[in-house]
Scaffold this active site. Structure first.
Site, short mmCIF file in Angstrom:
data_model
loop_
_atom_site.label_atom_id
_atom_site.label_comp_id
_atom_site.label_asym_id
_atom_site.label_seq_id
_atom_site.Cartn_x
_atom_site.Cartn_y
_atom_site.Cartn_z
N VAL A 99 -29.55 -66.55 -70.39
CA VAL A 99 -29.05 -66.04 -69.13
C VAL A 99 -27.88 -66.72 -68.57
O VAL A 99 -27.77 -67.92 -68.73
CB VAL A 99 -30.25 -66.26 -68.04
CG1 VAL A 99 -30.03 -65.51 -66.83
CG2 VAL A 99 -31.53 -65.53 -68.74
N CYS A 100 -26.83 -66.03 -68.02
CA CYS A 100 -25.65 -66.40 -67.28
C CYS A 100 -24.96 -67.49 -68.32
O CYS A 100 -24.82 -67.06 -69.67
CB CYS A 100 -26.30 -67.11 -66.17
SG CYS A 100 -25.22 -67.63 -64.95
N SER A 101 -24.48 -68.44 -67.88
CA SER A 101 -23.68 -69.48 -68.55
C SER A 101 -24.61 -70.33 -69.62
O SER A 101 -23.98 -70.97 -70.65
CB SER A 101 -22.97 -70.54 -67.70
OG SER A 101 -24.08 -71.18 -67.11
N GLY A 102 -25.95 -69.97 -69.97
CA GLY A 102 -26.73 -70.38 -70.94
C GLY A 102 -26.01 -69.94 -72.23
O GLY A 102 -26.23 -70.56 -73.32
N THR A 119 -22.01 -63.48 -70.33
CA THR A 119 -22.55 -64.52 -69.72
C THR A 119 -22.21 -63.97 -68.20
O THR A 119 -21.72 -63.18 -67.82
CB THR A 119 -21.39 -65.60 -70.23
OG1 THR A 119 -21.99 -66.84 -69.63
CG2 THR A 119 -19.93 -65.67 -69.73
#
Lengths: 201, 201
Positions: A99-102, A119
């Protein structure tokens, strides 16, 4: 089905808890928060602390990995224990997701070479450092790798993942449990990008 | 602006963390998780533990109260310390709000008499016990009291609250930070209500 969500200092709370809530309501699914070692981990606002109940060594082969993002992602890219765990967990996982910058952590683990990935909009261009092709979509599935856009996109990703992992009716029932019939009060206003980035630092 | 989110055993994680993430990204807002006393509190799946960093006595006058729901709400209705804190905090609060079955706790505190209110669809008829008029809407505002529908509705509620508490541009910037441009993978399928309720018990 065993889902592992790694936590690191400076994760964004909703990145982890959105998919957690979706998956934890599904029958036959166990979700475990993991970290370098079991114990409390604090988010990127500095005011929310979640407990990791297992260390990486305790959970080497989860069925599903969900890597959250957050302001702490950039520091976490240097966390060898985390990045190595993602790489080795992926060898046997049914799905490795972010999720996101993961997704940058999936990239650092060497999982995104030649793949489309997404991202958080603010760091989309960073994906190309890892040989990924950045795409601006809500959820991007490439075989066993699924990446989601920023923060709240993890809810959409987890519902789609659940439909694939079990069946669509189960995913629809969980969507009803969490009454996920969103009514955002405003349209997305991408003209506020600079102001939004200012809230992150 | 100081926001207090009370935690009790068996809260639903996303009820608390959705509004938390929205409000904690806003400038000038401090969010504190409170409980009978500071310490860990576990959710209704039994697998997520959040840390309350203050006891009720430490935070008697927050500016905003956000009460989450969860499977544990019915037991929490008997928690006098919680219900009394909600009642007295409301005396001075700018807004007292709830997500999901959290509105039943506002009802138990005597705050909903004669007001329209909402909650999770599965317990909507319980609101009339407290003299409230149940309405099936995403977010219901009645003066200083704001109630939201189930689980994920807390995100919509918190964004609207933030616009009222600060200004609309701030709320739009936070919506952009959390990339809240939802794409639920399925339409809401209320025909699955019985199956969904089965996932809650």
């Amino acid at each position: 089905m065993h889902v592992a969500i790694p936590l690191y200092p400076g994760f964004t709370a909703l990145d982890a808890v959105g998919p957690y809530t979706v998956l934890a309501f599904a029958p036959g699914v166990t979700v475990t928060f993991v970290a370098g070692e079991a114990g409390p981990v604090t988010d990127d606002r500095g005011t929310l602390t979640l407990t990791a109940t297992a260390g990486y060594a305790d959970l080497p082969r989860p069925d599903v990995v969900v890597v959250p993002g957050g302001v702490g992602t950039f520091a976490a890219l240097e966390d060898r224990a985390l990045v190595d765990w993602i790489r080795t967990a992926h060898e046997h996982a049914r799905w490795t997701t972010s999720v996101c910058s993961g997704s940058l952590l999936l990239g650092a683990a060497g999982l995104l070479g030649g793949l489309k990935a997404t991202t958080h909009w603010a760091v989309l261009d960073h994906l190309s450092r890892y040989g990924a092709e950045p795409v601006s979509e809500r959820v991007v599935t490439q075989g066993r790798i699924v990446t989601a856009a920023g923060v709240s996109a993890g809810i959409d990703m987890a519902l789609a993942l659940l439909a694939a992992a079990s069946d669509e009716e189960t995913a629809r029932a969980v969507q009803l449990v969490i009454e996920y019939d969103p009514e955002p009060p405003f349209p997305m206003d991408r003209g506020l990008a600079e102001r939004a980035i200012g809230l992150l630092v």
